[in-house]
Design a protein around this motif. Structure first.
Motif, PDB file in Angstrom:
ATOM      1  N   CYS A 139       0.808  -1.220   0.000  1.00 33.37           N
ATOM      2  CA  CYS A 139       0.000   0.000   0.000  1.00 33.37           C
ATOM      3  C   CYS A 139       0.846   1.277   0.000  1.00 33.37           C
ATOM      4  CB  CYS A 139      -0.931   0.025   1.204  1.00 33.37           C
ATOM      5  SG  CYS A 139      -1.622  -1.574   1.593  1.00 33.37           S
ATOM      6  N   GLN A 186       3.764  -7.404  -0.785  1.00 32.39           N
ATOM      7  CA  GLN A 186       3.382  -8.094   0.445  1.00 32.39           C
ATOM      8  C   GLN A 186       3.247  -7.106   1.605  1.00 32.39           C
ATOM      9  OE1 GLN A 186       2.696 -11.126  -0.351  1.00 32.39           O
ATOM     10  NE2 GLN A 186       3.770 -11.055  -2.313  1.00 32.39           N
ATOM     11  N   CYS A 191       0.686  -7.165   4.284  1.00 36.07           N
ATOM     12  CA  CYS A 191      -0.556  -6.987   5.040  1.00 36.07           C
ATOM     13  C   CYS A 191      -1.534  -8.098   4.663  1.00 36.07           C
ATOM     14  CB  CYS A 191      -1.180  -5.622   4.764  1.00 36.07           C
ATOM     15  SG  CYS A 191      -2.201  -5.062   6.155  1.00 36.07           S
ATOM     16  N   CYS A 192      -2.519  -8.348   5.569  1.00 33.42           N
ATOM     17  CA  CYS A 192      -3.542  -9.371   5.321  1.00 33.42           C
ATOM     18  C   CYS A 192      -2.910 -10.710   4.945  1.00 33.42           C
ATOM     19  CB  CYS A 192      -4.518  -8.903   4.244  1.00 33.42           C
ATOM     20  SG  CYS A 192      -5.399  -7.421   4.719  1.00 33.42           S
ATOM     21  N   GLN A 193      -1.913 -11.076   5.722  1.00 33.40           N
ATOM     22  CA  GLN A 193      -1.256 -12.378   5.558  1.00 33.40           C
ATOM     23  C   GLN A 193      -1.134 -13.011   6.930  1.00 33.40           C
ATOM     24  OE1 GLN A 193       1.898 -10.189   3.363  1.00 33.40           O
ATOM     25  NE2 GLN A 193       1.923 -11.973   2.026  1.00 33.40           N
ATOM     26  N   LEU A 237       4.003 -12.776   7.498  1.00 32.17           N
ATOM     27  CA  LEU A 237       4.343 -11.384   7.847  1.00 32.17           C
ATOM     28  C   LEU A 237       5.755 -11.313   8.430  1.00 32.17           C
ATOM     29  CD1 LEU A 237       0.954 -10.110   9.295  1.00 32.17           C
ATOM     30  CD2 LEU A 237       2.025  -9.452   7.126  1.00 32.17           C
ATOM     31  N   CYS A 263      -0.575   1.246   9.207  1.00 37.68           N
ATOM     32  CA  CYS A 263      -1.389   0.188   9.810  1.00 37.68           C
ATOM     33  C   CYS A 263      -1.025  -1.194   9.276  1.00 37.68           C
ATOM     34  CB  CYS A 263      -2.872   0.462   9.557  1.00 37.68           C
ATOM     35  SG  CYS A 263      -3.295   0.593   7.813  1.00 37.68           S
ATOM     36  N   GLU A 264       0.130  -1.318   8.580  1.00 32.65           N
ATOM     37  CA  GLU A 264       0.481  -2.583   7.937  1.00 32.65           C
ATOM     38  C   GLU A 264       0.826  -3.697   8.925  1.00 32.65           C
ATOM     39  OE1 GLU A 264       2.091   0.276   7.666  1.00 32.65           O
ATOM     40  OE2 GLU A 264       4.245   0.033   7.525  1.00 32.65           O
ATOM     41  N   GLY A 265       0.926  -4.898   8.393  1.00 32.01           N
ATOM     42  CA  GLY A 265       1.225  -6.077   9.215  1.00 32.01           C
ATOM     43  C   GLY A 265       2.705  -6.293   9.445  1.00 32.01           C
ATOM     44  N   VAL A 273      -3.265 -15.209   1.043  1.00 29.62           N
ATOM     45  CA  VAL A 273      -3.636 -13.828   1.343  1.00 29.62           C
ATOM     46  C   VAL A 273      -5.014 -13.906   1.970  1.00 29.62           C
ATOM     47  CG1 VAL A 273      -4.258 -11.617   0.297  1.00 29.62           C
ATOM     48  CG2 VAL A 273      -2.273 -12.887  -0.545  1.00 29.62           C
ATOM     49  N   ILE A 274      -5.238 -13.134   3.048  1.00 29.05           N
ATOM     50  CA  ILE A 274      -6.526 -13.272   3.750  1.00 29.05           C
ATOM     51  C   ILE A 274      -7.330 -11.969   3.699  1.00 29.05           C
ATOM     52  CG2 ILE A 274      -5.864 -15.140   5.271  1.00 29.05           C
ATOM     53  CD1 ILE A 274      -5.155 -13.080   7.398  1.00 29.05           C
TER      54      ILE A 274
END
Lengths: 387, 98
Positions: free
Chosen positions: A27, A49, A51-53, A58, A84-86, A386-387
């Motif tokens: 992002c 990559q 996030c949402c993993q 991560l 706000c990333e993972g 990916v989730i």
């Protein structure tokens, strides 16, 4: 034997001196791209990559970025974070800072959005670029070299010419006290028993068999048996008689020296010497990232059909086994190993030429992919969904 | 490109790979090793480009060596100069039965 490199605070020696513009998450790519485009001396690592993993992935992304930041061709790092990333961007900054290199971070959300983040990022990147741009190359011993290896867009010439040349160079680097890393676990299938025999001890041999098994199990989990139907009818028509022959043609590029151990995808080489395996896929964007984050100053890449890819911070030397492709893609190919197949040169002769070329590239000469800026498509290899 | 070449990549190999078009029965092929040393060999049978030729007699069941390693075993007696491929070489691995 010496080359001219950039001596880093931690003792590593770089062949390039770039400011890494490193998005901590996909992002942040657009902001990072704008910064990299504006500031001279930067290299953008635009992966997909972060996030949402699932947590292991991560961690793997954070580890890979940390390793890339530590790699000797990188002189400074600007981390571009959304907020706000993972991925763990704080750990990334701390890890790079420990090497003694300058590192900065900007957060897009905190700065008030895209345009403000681009402006702040350009200022920060310019400062970093000014800080490292005066660094001079100094003589460094060849034992500081970490060479990475890959083949891609292969054809019938790869296993007979270009891979043999790279094997010659790999043996030479190991014998001179350097480090060589090869990967592409998929290609070991059929010859993994031979690689296991080359391991320095049974533990390393078992680990080689284990990474092949794990890779096959991941394929089986989605219903594919990778061993079935090998060699393919096309391979047989081309002259390959068995899966052993096919796989040996690929792994000949690792040379003949003992295998010291198996590295995980995000691992770095510090003072490990000799020949190592890194557990990677074969696809270019992921293996090139995996090899650059090892700390490899360059890659030697074998091709027959003609693969043009490179990597933002790591020169990629293309050794072309097919004499027709070499002429046809001369602005992408660095060395013609096809002359072995026309009888004009021997494997050892082209091997020596490749070695001479890599010393020049380590000392600053640009590869074809660098001059034509073919190095933007990169990614980090992840294992889960990916989730 | 006038030479009819076969490349022997490792000194221990008992096969070489042909990089010449239309290698036919009774013709001569030049086998080159990695240092560029070459010797002539008489061809038995027709061998396509990119396929292999035996550099010595190979007994049934004996290992066929390329890259200095076994790429399979001879499924029948192979004469020096003969075409080597799936008709007389059996893979020892990786057919889903490991």
């Amino acid at each position: 034997m010496k080359f001219m490199g950039y001596i880093r605070p931690d003792g590593q020696v770089g062949a390039r001196n770039v400011v890494a513009i490193m998005p901590s998450v996909i992002c942040a790519n657009d902001v990072a791209q704008a910064i990299a485009m504006q500031v001279q001396g930067t290299a953008g690592f635009f992966h997909h990559q972060g996030c949402c993993q699932l947590p292991p992935d991560l961690d793997r992304v954070t580890n890979t970025l940390c390793s890339l930041g530590q790699s000797p061709n990188v002189g400074a790092v600007l981390v571009v974070s959304l907020g706000c990333e993972g991925t763990d961007h704080a750990r990334l900054v701390e890890t790079v800072a420990k090497t003694g290199k300058p590192v900065e971070i900007i957060h897009i959300q905190e700065l008030g959005g895209t345009s403000k983040a681009i402006a702040a990022g350009i200022d920060a990147a310019q400062k970093l670029s000014m800080a490292i741009s005066g660094l001079q190359r100094e003589p460094a011993d060849i034992s500081k070299v970490v060479m990475s290896i890959k083949c891609g867009a292969s054809d019938a010439t790869s296993g007979m010419a270009s891979n043999c040349v790279i094997g010659y160079v790999a043996d030479k680097i190991v014998d001179l006290g350097g480090t060589v890393v090869f990967g592409e676990t998929t290609e070991f299938i059929g010859a993994e028993h031979i690689l296991a025999k080359r391991a320095i001890n049974p533990t390393v041999g078992d680990k080689i068999l284990e990474i092949v098994r794990n890779m096959e199990d991941r394929a089986k989990a989605i219903g594919c048996d990778m061993r079935k139907g090998q060699p393919t009818p096309g391979n047989i028509e081309g002259g390959l008689s068995s899966i052993e022959e096919k796989s040996l043609g690929a792994i000949v590029k690792s040379g003949t020296r003992p295998i010291q151990g198996v590295l995980d995808y995000a691992d770095v080489v510090t003072d490990q010497k000799g020949l190592w395996i890194k557990d990677t896929p074969g696809r270019e964007p992921e293996i090139l990232t995996g090899m650059a984050c090892t700390g490899a100053q360059f890659m030697m890449f074998s091709t027959g059909r003609g693969a043009p890819q490179g990597f933002p911070s790591m020169p990629v030397i293309k050794i072309c086994g097919n004499p027709i492709t070499y002429q046809n893609m001369i602005n992408d190919m660095d060395l013609n190993a096809g002359l072995i197949l026309t009888g004009e040169k021997s494997i050892d002769q082209v091997g020596e030429e490749a070695f001479a070329l890599l010393l020049e590239v380590l000392s600053g000469k640009m590869t074809k992919n660098e001059t034509i800026k073919y190095f933007s498509s990169i990614d980090i290899h992840v294992l889960g969904p990916v989730i | 490109m006038d030479r009819n070449l076969a490349i022997k990549v490792n000194d221990n190999d008992n096969v070489a790979t042909i990089f010449a078009q239309n290698t036919s029965d009774g013709s001569q092929i030049e086998v080159v090793d990695k240092k560029g040393q070459s010797e002539m060999l008489k061809v038995i049978g027709n061998i396509p480009y990119g396929h292999k030729i035996a550099l010595s007699d190979i007994a049934p069941g004996a290992q066929i060596l390329k890259y200095g390693e076994s790429i399979g075993a001879a499924s029948k007696a192979i004469k020096k100069g003969e075409y080597v491929h799936v008709h007389n070489l059996d893979s020892m691995r990786g057919r889903g039965d490991l």
